[in-house]
Motif scaffolding. Structure first.
Motif, PDB file in Angstrom:
ATOM      1  N   VAL A 164      -0.626  -4.796 -12.085  1.00 13.35           N
ATOM      2  CA  VAL A 164       0.396  -3.748 -11.970  1.00 13.35           C
ATOM      3  C   VAL A 164       1.001  -3.751 -10.567  1.00 13.35           C
ATOM      4  O   VAL A 164       2.130  -3.305 -10.359  1.00 13.35           O
ATOM      5  CB  VAL A 164      -0.156  -2.335 -12.279  1.00 13.35           C
ATOM      6  N   LEU A 165       0.245  -4.302  -9.617  1.00 17.48           N
ATOM      7  CA  LEU A 165       0.744  -4.330  -8.237  1.00 17.48           C
ATOM      8  C   LEU A 165       1.808  -5.403  -8.035  1.00 17.48           C
ATOM      9  O   LEU A 165       2.675  -5.271  -7.172  1.00 17.48           O
ATOM     10  CB  LEU A 165      -0.417  -4.564  -7.267  1.00 17.48           C
TER      11      LEU A 165
ATOM     12  N   TYR B 142     -10.926   9.063  -2.400  1.00 15.57           N
ATOM     13  CA  TYR B 142     -11.240   7.651  -2.616  1.00 15.57           C
ATOM     14  C   TYR B 142     -12.665   7.335  -2.182  1.00 15.57           C
ATOM     15  O   TYR B 142     -13.382   6.595  -2.840  1.00 15.57           O
ATOM     16  CB  TYR B 142     -10.253   6.766  -1.847  1.00 15.57           C
TER      17      TYR B 142
ATOM     18  N   ARG C 212     -13.351  -6.220 -10.845  1.00 16.00           N
ATOM     19  CA  ARG C 212     -12.135  -5.527 -11.268  1.00 16.00           C
ATOM     20  C   ARG C 212     -11.823  -4.345 -10.341  1.00 16.00           C
ATOM     21  O   ARG C 212     -10.674  -4.129  -9.966  1.00 16.00           O
ATOM     22  CB  ARG C 212     -12.319  -5.033 -12.709  1.00 16.00           C
ATOM     23  N   ILE C 213     -12.849  -3.594  -9.983  1.00 15.56           N
ATOM     24  CA  ILE C 213     -12.650  -2.433  -9.095  1.00 15.56           C
ATOM     25  C   ILE C 213     -12.053  -2.889  -7.769  1.00 15.56           C
ATOM     26  O   ILE C 213     -11.090  -2.308  -7.270  1.00 15.56           O
ATOM     27  CB  ILE C 213     -13.986  -1.691  -8.844  1.00 15.56           C
TER      28      ILE C 213
ATOM     29  N   LEU D 122     -19.248   5.502  -7.777  1.00 12.74           N
ATOM     30  CA  LEU D 122     -19.304   4.222  -8.494  1.00 12.74           C
ATOM     31  C   LEU D 122     -20.484   3.390  -8.008  1.00 12.74           C
ATOM     32  O   LEU D 122     -21.235   2.818  -8.799  1.00 12.74           O
ATOM     33  CB  LEU D 122     -18.002   3.439  -8.272  1.00 12.74           C
TER      34      LEU D 122
ATOM     35  N   TYR E  23      -2.274   9.052   1.303  1.00 10.68           N
ATOM     36  CA  TYR E  23      -3.507   8.886   0.533  1.00 10.68           C
ATOM     37  C   TYR E  23      -4.510   9.975   0.901  1.00 10.68           C
ATOM     38  O   TYR E  23      -4.746  10.232   2.070  1.00 10.68           O
ATOM     39  CB  TYR E  23      -4.129   7.511   0.781  1.00 10.68           C
TER      40      TYR E  23
ATOM     41  N   ILE F  79       0.840  -1.199   0.000  1.00 12.81           N
ATOM     42  CA  ILE F  79       0.000   0.000   0.000  1.00 12.81           C
ATOM     43  C   ILE F  79       0.882   1.258   0.000  1.00 12.81           C
ATOM     44  O   ILE F  79       0.592   2.232  -0.696  1.00 12.81           O
ATOM     45  CB  ILE F  79      -0.936  -0.009   1.234  1.00 12.81           C
TER      46      ILE F  79
ATOM     47  N   GLY G  22      -1.366   4.768 -11.720  1.00 16.81           N
ATOM     48  CA  GLY G  22      -2.472   3.883 -11.416  1.00 16.81           C
ATOM     49  C   GLY G  22      -2.636   3.743  -9.919  1.00 16.81           C
ATOM     50  O   GLY G  22      -3.415   2.957  -9.435  1.00 16.81           O
ATOM     51  N   SER G  23      -1.852   4.531  -9.190  1.00 18.70           N
ATOM     52  CA  SER G  23      -2.003   4.530  -7.749  1.00 18.70           C
ATOM     53  C   SER G  23      -3.144   5.457  -7.383  1.00 18.70           C
ATOM     54  O   SER G  23      -3.592   5.495  -6.270  1.00 18.70           O
ATOM     55  CB  SER G  23      -0.728   5.024  -7.102  1.00 18.70           C
ATOM     56  N   SER G  24      -3.612   6.209  -8.354  1.00 16.47           N
ATOM     57  CA  SER G  24      -4.643   7.190  -8.054  1.00 16.47           C
ATOM     58  C   SER G  24      -6.022   6.556  -8.144  1.00 16.47           C
ATOM     59  O   SER G  24      -6.228   5.460  -7.690  1.00 16.47           O
ATOM     60  CB  SER G  24      -4.505   8.373  -9.002  1.00 16.47           C
ATOM     61  N   LEU G  25      -6.948   7.246  -8.732  1.00 18.30           N
ATOM     62  CA  LEU G  25      -8.330   6.779  -8.674  1.00 18.30           C
ATOM     63  C   LEU G  25      -8.732   5.904  -9.855  1.00 18.30           C
ATOM     64  O   LEU G  25      -9.894   5.574  -9.995  1.00 18.30           O
ATOM     65  CB  LEU G  25      -9.267   7.984  -8.582  1.00 18.30           C
ATOM     66  N   ASP G  26      -7.798   5.525 -10.718  1.00 16.24           N
ATOM     67  CA  ASP G  26      -8.244   4.745 -11.880  1.00 16.24           C
ATOM     68  C   ASP G  26      -8.563   3.315 -11.476  1.00 16.24           C
ATOM     69  O   ASP G  26      -7.701   2.450 -11.407  1.00 16.24           O
ATOM     70  CB  ASP G  26      -7.291   4.799 -13.080  1.00 16.24           C
ATOM     71  N   PHE G  27      -9.843   3.117 -11.237  1.00 20.82           N
ATOM     72  CA  PHE G  27     -10.352   1.873 -10.675  1.00 20.82           C
ATOM     73  C   PHE G  27     -10.410   0.742 -11.687  1.00 20.82           C
ATOM     74  O   PHE G  27     -10.687  -0.380 -11.348  1.00 20.82           O
ATOM     75  CB  PHE G  27     -11.756   2.111 -10.097  1.00 20.82           C
ATOM     76  N   TRP G  28     -10.157   1.048 -12.951  1.00 21.60           N
ATOM     77  CA  TRP G  28     -10.308   0.025 -13.991  1.00 21.60           C
ATOM     78  C   TRP G  28      -9.018  -0.752 -14.222  1.00 21.60           C
ATOM     79  O   TRP G  28      -8.982  -1.700 -14.970  1.00 21.60           O
ATOM     80  CB  TRP G  28     -10.753   0.682 -15.305  1.00 21.60           C
ATOM     81  N   ARG G  29      -7.928  -0.330 -13.561  1.00 17.18           N
ATOM     82  CA  ARG G  29      -6.652  -1.007 -13.814  1.00 17.18           C
ATOM     83  C   ARG G  29      -6.586  -2.363 -13.121  1.00 17.18           C
ATOM     84  O   ARG G  29      -7.135  -2.555 -12.041  1.00 17.18           O
ATOM     85  CB  ARG G  29      -5.501  -0.134 -13.355  1.00 17.18           C
ATOM     86  N   SER G  30      -5.879  -3.272 -13.741  1.00 16.99           N
ATOM     87  CA  SER G  30      -5.760  -4.615 -13.187  1.00 16.99           C
ATOM     88  C   SER G  30      -4.796  -4.610 -12.009  1.00 16.99           C
ATOM     89  O   SER G  30      -3.873  -3.799 -11.940  1.00 16.99           O
ATOM     90  CB  SER G  30      -5.252  -5.561 -14.259  1.00 16.99           C
ATOM     91  N   GLU G  31      -5.007  -5.559 -11.098  1.00 14.05           N
ATOM     92  CA  GLU G  31      -4.113  -5.643  -9.955  1.00 14.05           C
ATOM     93  C   GLU G  31      -2.733  -6.163 -10.365  1.00 14.05           C
ATOM     94  O   GLU G  31      -1.805  -6.158  -9.568  1.00 14.05           O
ATOM     95  CB  GLU G  31      -4.704  -6.516  -8.849  1.00 14.05           C
TER      96      GLU G  31
ATOM     97  N   LEU H 158       0.104   7.734   5.079  1.00  8.83           N
ATOM     98  CA  LEU H 158       0.931   7.197   4.001  1.00  8.83           C
ATOM     99  C   LEU H 158       0.753   8.015   2.728  1.00  8.83           C
ATOM    100  O   LEU H 158       1.217   7.626   1.666  1.00  8.83           O
ATOM    101  CB  LEU H 158       0.576   5.735   3.732  1.00  8.83           C
TER     102      LEU H 158
ATOM    103  N   HIS I 120     -10.313  -5.440  -7.127  1.00  4.98           N
ATOM    104  CA  HIS I 120      -8.956  -5.960  -7.234  1.00  4.98           C
ATOM    105  C   HIS I 120      -7.987  -5.008  -7.908  1.00  4.98           C
ATOM    106  O   HIS I 120      -6.866  -5.378  -8.201  1.00  4.98           O
ATOM    107  CB  HIS I 120      -8.980  -7.310  -7.956  1.00  4.98           C
ATOM    108  N   SER I 121      -8.423  -3.787  -8.170  1.00  6.83           N
ATOM    109  CA  SER I 121      -7.517  -2.813  -8.787  1.00  6.83           C
ATOM    110  C   SER I 121      -6.651  -2.176  -7.706  1.00  6.83           C
ATOM    111  O   SER I 121      -6.932  -2.318  -6.517  1.00  6.83           O
ATOM    112  CB  SER I 121      -8.338  -1.732  -9.486  1.00  6.83           C
ATOM    113  N   PRO I 122      -5.601  -1.450  -8.099  1.00  5.80           N
ATOM    114  CA  PRO I 122      -4.830  -0.686  -7.112  1.00  5.80           C
ATOM    115  C   PRO I 122      -5.739   0.257  -6.320  1.00  5.80           C
ATOM    116  O   PRO I 122      -5.560   0.429  -5.115  1.00  5.80           O
ATOM    117  CB  PRO I 122      -3.837   0.096  -7.964  1.00  5.80           C
ATOM    118  N   PHE I 123      -6.736   0.810  -6.997  1.00  4.24           N
ATOM    119  CA  PHE I 123      -7.724   1.665  -6.327  1.00  4.24           C
ATOM    120  C   PHE I 123      -8.434   0.890  -5.222  1.00  4.24           C
ATOM    121  O   PHE I 123      -8.595   1.378  -4.104  1.00  4.24           O
ATOM    122  CB  PHE I 123      -8.728   2.173  -7.366  1.00  4.24           C
TER     123      PHE I 123
ATOM    124  N   GLN J 133       2.616   1.558  -3.374  1.00  4.25           N
ATOM    125  CA  GLN J 133       1.683   1.704  -4.484  1.00  4.25           C
ATOM    126  C   GLN J 133       1.655   3.106  -5.085  1.00  4.25           C
ATOM    127  O   GLN J 133       1.414   3.268  -6.273  1.00  4.25           O
ATOM    128  CB  GLN J 133       0.298   1.353  -3.963  1.00  4.25           C
ATOM    129  N   ARG J 134       1.885   4.104  -4.251  1.00 10.21           N
ATOM    130  CA  ARG J 134       1.780   5.463  -4.766  1.00 10.21           C
ATOM    131  C   ARG J 134       2.898   5.790  -5.752  1.00 10.21           C
ATOM    132  O   ARG J 134       2.846   6.791  -6.453  1.00 10.21           O
ATOM    133  CB  ARG J 134       1.766   6.466  -3.611  1.00 10.21           C
TER     134      ARG J 134
END
Lengths: 265, 330
Positions: free
Chosen positions: A136-137, B224, B194-195, B231, B219, A117, A125-134, B217, B197-200, A120-121
């Protein structure tokens, strides 16, 4: 961050230039003055302790410096920059990171995810883009595991943080904090609630992470303060009573009366 | 319930073991495929309209669970987004002659927009105060719908034409509509997955677990929280708009506070903070309403008993309990 130490000396007790500075820091709660007119200067590369009897305003002072409280009066500067009105998340982004009195982990995430966590920043994609796959983590997993190993928690990397013992939670918290590569750490009673063994281990850990860093800590355990800190500020009734190294403050009659003396009376 | 009221929602705690996340992902994929297969064969055994109703409410519960289970925010006013979207879609289709997909998009947008306004106000407070603000705002939305001329007052908007999807596929046939609803439902479920499991989603869980620490940290927690609120409201809107086409109807029931309560019930019975819990909760609740309809007003009492028993016996909900048993997140 290149280190500039104009007055570098072998013991490090004098330290470098001032990193964090408070001038005339005050906080009133509905008429009650918890902190009034506190001046504080933390120098680069030192471990600076903030001590004082119960109700002295240590925690308030600490929360003011980390921006979790807004001061009623005074100015706070970090690396010469006025941060008095900044939000806590933005202060953290400048490299001034705090810990909490009660262990601050994310209980329902695994140990590895806790550290990630903080990492991650770094990635897009650490921001609010909720559509990205995990996925990248997963690129951060190696760095996260290295930090987990650093504090001796490798065996627990996939365990949920809630399952850890108290001492291990604190170790996880330190790993998470270090993941941010902070220039300065503010530790709120890092030894609170710990047994002897954990205290020694954590003290060694703090000493180790203090290399190339500046640390300000609030701490009750005086032997820890004596062995770790380069400089000590004693607070009482919201004001600075004394400042100096352990030998200086521990022999100050006003400190003995307000703090140590109170215990002997 | 104390946990929920304080805003620090504690979802089902699943002990993780080595390599668990990859195992879990494979299991989830299998469940998804199983669910899709089930939706293919189900209309041969059950009424399509009943199944579509279950899917609409399941989607509503999934949207709500995104906010409660993963954002740790208990909204008591989700009927507002569900119902307003339902009205918007019904009105657009009936009066303006929108095609179904455009009307549903409009409904989703209305839900999201309302979520943005209500959410921005509500996230300024935490715990029970947050919930109370969402409830108060939703009540305002209800009285707006009661008074506004275009909603048809007590009658609602009736006889909404199902129309032709993309101007081509006639949805007045229940089977065609069923396929469309099933696709919307599965697509939205995949999006929520997907949401989460995303970084978000990771950051969101961190904020849910310990907000001050997440802030320390770096955020910006309120961004968020607002994002997940919008959403969730949009997806609730999607559910409400779709429902308007299934029943060809938008009424005050959809914006009533009891609808907000029902979605809480579905989520808790199924298991909050689980992916599949809200589906089970919606299935249980809708089935009870449909098949116990002969008991009249007693349905509410039976529902109440089921809810109390559920909370007393397995606080993690049906799916939460199973997840704990098989030691894998569901």
């Amino acid at each position: 961050m290149p280190e500039i130490r104009p007055t570098d000396d072998a013991t490090g007790s004098a330290g470098g230039e001032i990193v964090l500075q408070a001038e005339g820091l005050s906080k009133n709660f509905a008429g009650f003055s918890a902190v009034s007119g506190v001046d504080l200067a933390v120098r680069r590369g030192t471990i600076h302790a903030l001590i004082g009897p119960n109700g002295a305003g240590k925690t308030t002072c600490f929360n003011l410096l980390t921006k979790f409280l807004t001061p009623t009066g005074g100015v706070i500067r970090y690396m010469g920059r006025d941060i008095t009105r900044m939000k806590p998340a933005d202060v953290a982004r400048l490299g001034l990171v705090r810990s909490f009195q009660i262990s601050a982990v994310f209980p329902n995430l695994t140990v590895k995810e806790n550290v990630r966590i903080a990492l991650q920043r770094r990635i897009r994609g650490s921001s609010l883009d909720f559509w990205r796959s995990e996925s990248v983590l997963h690129a951060l997993d190696q760095d996260a595991l290295a930090l987990v190993e650093d504090v001796g928690l490798s065996a627990y990397a996939e365990h949920l943080a809630v399952e850890l013992s108290y001492g291990r939670k604190r170790a996880l918290e330190i790993a998470t904090t270090l993941a941010l590569k902070p220039d300065m750490l503010l530790l709120d009673e890092p030894m609170a609630g710990m047994g002897h063994e954990d205290i020694d281990r954590t003290a060694a850990l703090i000493k180790r992470v203090s290399r190339n860093r500046t640390i300000l800590m609030v701490e009750h355990n005086l032997s820890v303060v004596a062995s770790l800190s380069d400089r000590i500020t004693v607070l009482a009734r919201g004001q600075v009573l004394s400042e100096g190294d352990y030998a200086t403050v521990s022999t100050n009659p006003r400190v003995i009366e307000a703090y140590i003396g109170a215990g002997h009376a | 319930m104390v946990d929920i009221a304080s805003g620090s929602a504690a979802p089902a705690r699943i002990p993780a073991t080595g390599g668990a996340s990859r195992d879990a992902a494979a299991l989830h994929r299998a469940i998804f495929i199983g669910l899709a297969a089930l939706l293919v064969v189900a209309p041969f055994a059950l009424y399509p309209v009943f199944l579509m109703k279950v899917m609409c409410f399941a989607l509503f519960a999934v949207a709500f669970n995104l906010l409660l289970g993963y954002g740790g925010l208990l909204s008591f006013g989700h009927a507002a987004y569900f119902g307003m979207a339902s009205y918007a879609a019904a009105y657009a289709a009936k009066v303006w002659g929108f095609t179904p997909e455009l009307a549903i998009l409009l409904g989703t947008f209305v839900g999201g927009l309302l979520g943005l306004v209500f959410g921005a106000l509500a996230i300024r407070r935490q715990g029970i105060y947050f919930s109370m603000i969402t409830l108060a705002l939703a009540q305002m939305a209800f009285f707006f719908c009661l008074q506004a001329p275009f909603t048809g007052g007590e009658d609602g908007i009736q006889g909404v034409p199902r129309g032709k999807l993309f101007g081509l596929i006639d949805l007045s046939d229940d089977r065609a509509l069923y396929v469309f609803v099933a696709i919307v439902f599965l697509g939205a479920l995949a999006l929520v997955y997907r949401i989460i499991h995303s970084p978000f989603g990771q950051a969101l869980k961190a904020i849910r677990d310990n907000e001050p620490r997440a802030i320390s940290l770096g955020y910006r927690a309120s961004q968020y929280k607002l994002a997940v609120f919008v959403l969730s409201a949009s997806l609730a809107g999607l559910a409400g708009a779709t429902k308007a086409f299934v029943f060809q109807l938008a009424t005050l029931t959809d914006v009533h506070w009891s609808m907000s309560g029902e979605v809480v019930l579905m989520t808790l019975v199924g298991g909050m903070g689980t992916i599949f819990g809200p589906l089970v909760g919606a299935l249980v609740t809708v089935t009870m309403q449909n098949y116990l309809a002969q008991f009249g007003a007693w349905v509410t009492i039976i529902q109440g008993v089921v809810f109390v028993v559920c909370v007393l016996l397995f606080r993690q909900g049906v799916v939460g309990l199973i997840a704990k048993f098989i030691r894998k997140p569901l």
